[in-house]
Write a protein that holds these residues in place. Structure first.
Motif, mmCIF file in Angstrom:
data_model
loop_
_atom_site.group_PDB
_atom_site.id
_atom_site.type_symbol
_atom_site.label_atom_id
_atom_site.label_comp_id
_atom_site.label_asym_id
_atom_site.label_seq_id
_atom_site.Cartn_x
_atom_site.Cartn_y
_atom_site.Cartn_z
ATOM 1 N N MET A 1 0.727 -1.313 -0.180
ATOM 2 C CA MET A 1 -0.027 -0.029 -0.148
ATOM 3 C C MET A 1 0.915 1.236 0.023
ATOM 4 O O MET A 1 2.021 1.237 0.559
ATOM 5 N N PHE A 2 0.615 2.223 -0.756
ATOM 6 C CA PHE A 2 1.177 3.485 -0.818
ATOM 7 C C PHE A 2 0.114 5.000 -0.492
ATOM 8 O O PHE A 2 -0.929 4.592 -0.958
ATOM 9 N N LEU A 3 0.846 5.719 -0.051
ATOM 10 C CA LEU A 3 -0.169 7.015 0.230
ATOM 11 C C LEU A 3 0.293 7.870 -1.342
ATOM 12 O O LEU A 3 1.220 8.601 -1.375
ATOM 13 N N LEU A 4 -0.744 7.746 -1.759
ATOM 14 C CA LEU A 4 -0.499 8.133 -3.199
ATOM 15 C C LEU A 4 -0.990 9.904 -3.129
ATOM 16 O O LEU A 4 -0.042 10.601 -3.611
ATOM 17 N N THR A 16 -8.167 13.637 3.978
ATOM 18 C CA THR A 16 -8.332 12.329 3.219
ATOM 19 C C THR A 16 -6.962 12.033 2.869
ATOM 20 O O THR A 16 -6.380 12.653 1.971
ATOM 21 N N LYS A 17 -6.914 10.660 3.080
ATOM 22 C CA LYS A 17 -5.653 10.069 2.290
ATOM 23 C C LYS A 17 -6.093 9.061 1.606
ATOM 24 O O LYS A 17 -6.918 8.262 1.716
ATOM 25 N N TRP A 18 -5.333 8.995 0.429
ATOM 26 C CA TRP A 18 -5.820 8.055 -0.688
ATOM 27 C C TRP A 18 -4.671 7.331 -0.802
ATOM 28 O O TRP A 18 -3.489 7.510 -1.074
ATOM 29 N N ILE A 19 -5.195 6.054 -0.428
ATOM 30 C CA ILE A 19 -4.364 4.798 -0.349
ATOM 31 C C ILE A 19 -4.335 4.016 -1.483
ATOM 32 O O ILE A 19 -5.510 3.487 -1.892
ATOM 33 N N LYS A 20 -3.437 3.657 -2.240
ATOM 34 C CA LYS A 20 -3.307 2.790 -3.369
ATOM 35 C C LYS A 20 -2.602 1.524 -3.035
ATOM 36 O O LYS A 20 -1.557 1.351 -2.362
ATOM 37 N N ASP A 21 -3.629 0.446 -3.079
ATOM 38 C CA ASP A 21 -3.344 -0.853 -2.759
ATOM 39 C C ASP A 21 -3.540 -1.608 -4.264
ATOM 40 O O ASP A 21 -4.806 -1.917 -4.400
ATOM 41 N N ALA A 23 -4.431 -2.213 -7.823
ATOM 42 C CA ALA A 23 -5.033 -1.436 -8.552
ATOM 43 C C ALA A 23 -6.156 -0.467 -8.014
ATOM 44 O O ALA A 23 -6.797 0.202 -8.646
ATOM 45 N N VAL A 24 -6.411 -0.838 -6.787
ATOM 46 C CA VAL A 24 -7.373 -0.026 -6.021
ATOM 47 C C VAL A 24 -6.731 1.076 -5.167
ATOM 48 O O VAL A 24 -5.600 1.102 -4.682
ATOM 49 N N CYS A 25 -7.585 2.128 -5.262
ATOM 50 C CA CYS A 25 -7.099 3.234 -4.502
ATOM 51 C C CYS A 25 -8.382 3.930 -3.808
ATOM 52 O O CYS A 25 -9.507 4.126 -4.461
ATOM 53 N N LYS A 26 -8.469 3.996 -2.595
ATOM 54 C CA LYS A 26 -9.362 4.506 -1.586
ATOM 55 C C LYS A 26 -9.374 5.583 -0.734
ATOM 56 O O LYS A 26 -8.128 5.569 -0.234
ATOM 57 N N GLY A 249 -7.867 12.297 -5.118
ATOM 58 C CA GLY A 249 -7.815 10.945 -5.480
ATOM 59 C C GLY A 249 -6.966 10.569 -6.807
ATOM 60 O O GLY A 249 -6.692 9.459 -7.105
ATOM 61 N N ARG A 250 -6.699 11.442 -7.625
ATOM 62 C CA ARG A 250 -6.046 11.317 -8.587
ATOM 63 C C ARG A 250 -4.983 12.542 -8.909
ATOM 64 O O ARG A 250 -5.456 13.751 -8.565
ATOM 65 N N LEU A 251 -3.978 12.137 -9.650
ATOM 66 C CA LEU A 251 -2.846 13.113 -9.541
ATOM 67 C C LEU A 251 -2.969 13.940 -10.861
ATOM 68 O O LEU A 251 -2.643 13.472 -11.759
ATOM 69 N N HIS A 252 -3.187 15.536 -11.129
ATOM 70 C CA HIS A 252 -3.007 16.104 -12.221
ATOM 71 C C HIS A 252 -1.791 16.867 -12.132
ATOM 72 O O HIS A 252 -1.487 17.841 -11.444
#
Length: 702
Positions: A1-4, A16-21, A23-26, A249-252
């Motif tokens: 898991m990563f802190l995206l 709000t922490k977006w955690i990428k695990d 293919a899932v990011c919650k 939740g997504r990086l621009h």
């Protein structure tokens, strides 16, 4: 898991922490209130506790400035929307205020020992070798449905491209809805744009609002930025910064922004990890802001609070003291003309290394604890602390070491050379700006006496290096700040000797087969940092002439590059002189092309930053004419933005006739042949002036 990514909503006081695990990011949410600190009026504890928005108050032991002793201050946990109102009220009562304008996200990350792109549950922030998540990235672009003229928010969408997906030839509302569906289906972690902040995202959101469609490019509802872009002054230039369109939740990442251009994705990830700034915010900051973040992080870890309104006055100096202190770096005037077998040597990260080696920091220069210190700044004789290592050296030393590691790996791991080049390059800019920020009056930990001390050491080091080079038979051709151009034998030994004596690495950058130092056109004296030359490895190195300028039209750039290519064929000075007629023949071909009307209009475009609004210019010039044409098309050019134009009649006093902006040009557009001919001669003169080829002489032989 990563802190995206990590975001903060001040309205709900929610992190709000977006955690990428995989293919899932919650999202993972929690309520968080930032802290501010109050000094000087500890009896106000009960009053502060009763103020609106205050959640908790208590006493803590903190230091209110670098090097000071811990003191009792009031810690105030508070709702973010109440911070500035409360701080202003307490400031009026004579209190000292701290940590007021620190980003709540940064506070949260420091308190929880987290950082962007960290691998959970455990990771080392300053590790060189680390794992990053598999990121799905897609490029987004949009083309308005307009064939000619300047695209505006009022133009309908012509085409949307998301990765390999093209959406076009449909009703505009259906195209926008289609983009929403494709983003949700593809579920990328990264959205890359070429000008997303300045056009694509604001344009898409505007068009969507006209159809009552909620455009969602992020993983949750897009929150549009408030306010407008801003113009600002930086290193003698007025620049413009558009609003940043950041997603949930997504990086621009806007590829046109400086830090992305210099470091790419991997460089940004590396810098985001060590600074603790989320990638979207980091990509839109300057290198100086990243340096400041590292300094603030270290100060907070040391228990030092960050003052809200810094008020560190410059020490009083007599006119003589000011004259001695305020001299800047050392520059040795170049010997104008052609030189053969020249070596370029320079110190690796000279100013940052000076700060580390000599303990230059706001709390160590002229410290009160060591007035009789044996460590004295050359020329100014400022005392430097011998009892503690300052904040700035402790921040910069790991940066220097990290960059040197990446530079070594470029050679030792050629398969990843591009990655390491990006990482070292972005760190280079942090180290470059770390010196300038020491003299910046608004820098968190800047101080002019530190700036003066760094340049004083720099002058002494370059003088000592020149003395060593001179005593070992080298001829000094040019010197500027941290670099020297010399002629002589065994430069490797010179570098080794100086590195040992100075304790800062002096590196041999390369050998020139020949190099031409150029003069100032006004007085004939050697111009600083204006030269061109060919190195023994075949690399052409050019500084200071038109082809290096971002505002130079393609026509002029192509001319100089073609002339340089001819001259670069020379292996020594006799061959160089034989190549000059061939370079002049190149010029003659370009002149013929210009005067025959055969130039492509795209090669004639000037690009320049405007320094003020259209109505604020006192004199009529090309920029004003172009800005008025932009205004006529409904676009107001703001200070710091770039304006583009083609010269059509330089002598005209009419803004409609003097220039034309490229968007309005067509096959019938006629450029000013005489003016572009003049620019060709000037560009050739810049290169050949040491050999007697003035603009007038070139005109005569054309």
């Amino acid at each position: 898991m990563f802190l995206l990514d990590i975001r903060y909503d001040p309205k709900s006081s929610t992190i709000t922490k977006w955690i990428k695990d995989g293919a899932v990011c919650k999202p993972v949410r929690e309520v968080y209130y930032p802290k501010m600190y109050v000094s000087g009026k500890t009896e106000l504890l009960s009053l502060i506790a009763s103020l609106p928005g205050v959640k908790d108050v208590c006493f803590e032991e903190k230091r209110t400035w670098l090097g000071s002793k811990p003191e009792r201050v009031i810690s105030v946990t508070i709702e973010p929307n109440s911070v500035y109102e409360t701080a202003s009220m307490l400031e009026a009562k004579g209190c000292g205020l701290y940590n007021i304008d620190l980003d709540p996200v940064r506070q949260y990350l420091l308190e929880h020992s987290l950082f962007p792109m960290t691998k959970l549950p455990d990771d080392s922030q300053y590790s060189i070798d680390y794992e990053i998540p598999d990121l799905v990235s897609m490029e987004l672009s949009v083309t308005p449905g307009r064939d000619k003229g300047i695209a505006t928010m009022d133009d309908p969408i012509g085409r949307i491209t998301l990765g390999d997906i093209v959406i076009e030839n449909k009703d505009e509302a259906e195209m926008i809805s289609g983009l929403n569906r494709e983003v949700a289906r593809s579920n990328p972690d990264l959205i890359l744009t070429d000008r997303g902040d300045s056009f694509e995202l604001p344009y898409l959101h505007h068009r969507a609002s006209l159809h009552d469609i909620d455009l969602q490019v992020g993983r949750e509802k897009d929150v549009l930025p408030e306010g407008s872009g801003k113009s600002y002054f930086s290193y003698g230039r007025i620049l413009y910064k558009p609003r940043g369109y950041m997603l949930a939740g997504r990086l621009h990442l806007d590829k046109s922004i400086f830090l992305f251009r210099e470091g790419g994705l991997l460089g940004l990830i590396d810098l985001s990890r060590i600074t603790g700034i989320p990638m979207q915010e980091l990509s839109r900051l300057s290198p100086g802001s990243a340096v400041t973040a590292l300094q603030v992080n270290q100060a907070l870890r040391d228990g030092v609070l960050v003052p809200w309104k810094r008020n560190l006055a410059e020490y009083w100096k007599t006119a003589e003291e000011l004259l001695i202190a305020d001299r800047g770096a050392l520059v040795i005037e170049p010997k104008v003309g052609l030189h053969e077998n020249v070596f370029e040597i320079d110190f690796a990260s000279l100013f940052p290394n000076i700060m580390v080696k000599h303990n230059i920091s706001p709390e160590t220069v002229l410290c009160g604890c060591c007035p009789d210190s044996e460590k004295r700044v050359p020329f100014t004789h400022y005392n430097i602390c011998q009892q503690r290592i300052g904040l700035i050296p402790r921040v910069l030393k790991p940066l220097i070491e990290r960059r040197m590691t990446y530079k070594k790996r470029i050679k030792s791991e050629p398969g990843r050379a591009e990655e390491y080049e990006m990482k070292q390059n972005i760190l280079k800019w942090l180290l470059v700006t770390s010196f300038g920020y020491m003299g910046f009056n608004k820098a968190r930990f800047g101080r002019i006496e530190c700036h003066e001390s760094i340049t004083a050491y720099g002058r002494e080091i370059l003088l000592r290096t020149i003395e060593t080079a001179d005593s070992t038979g080298f001829e000094i051709l040019h010197g500027i700040v941290d670099s020297l151009w010399v002629k002589g034998r065994n430069p490797e030994k010179l570098c080794e000797t100086v590195s040992r004596e100075i304790s800062i690495p002096l590196e041999l950058k390369g050998e020139f087969r020949w190099i031409v130092f150029l003069p100032n056109k006004s007085n004939g004296a050697g111009a600083f940092n204006r030269y061109y030359g060919i190195m023994t490895d075949g690399k052409l190195k050019v500084r200071g002439i038109e082809t290096r300028r971002s505002d130079t039209p393609g026509l002029i750039r192509n001319l100089q590059e073609a002339m340089l290519s001819k001259l670069a064929e020379a292996k020594n000075t006799p061959e160089f002189y034989m190549k000059i007629p061939e370079a002049l023949e190149v010029l003659r071909e370009y002149v013929r092309k210009v005067l025959d009307g055969g130039c492509v209009l795209d090669d004639l475009i000037f690009r320049t930053h405007v320094s003020r609004g259209c109505d604020e210019y006192r004199q009529f010039n090309n920029q004003v004419a172009a800005m008025k044409q932009m205004r006529e098309e409904g676009i107001e050019t703001l200070p710091g933005q770039t304006i583009r134009y083609i010269i059509t009649d330089h002598k005209s006093r009419s803004w409609q006739k003097r220039v034309i902006i490229p968007e309005l040009a067509d096959k019938n557009t006629q450029y000013d042949m005489a003016k572009y001919y003049e620019y060709l001669l000037r560009a050739a003169e810049s290169m050949l002036l040491p050999f007697g080829y003035t603009e007038e002489r070139l005109d005569g032989i054309m």
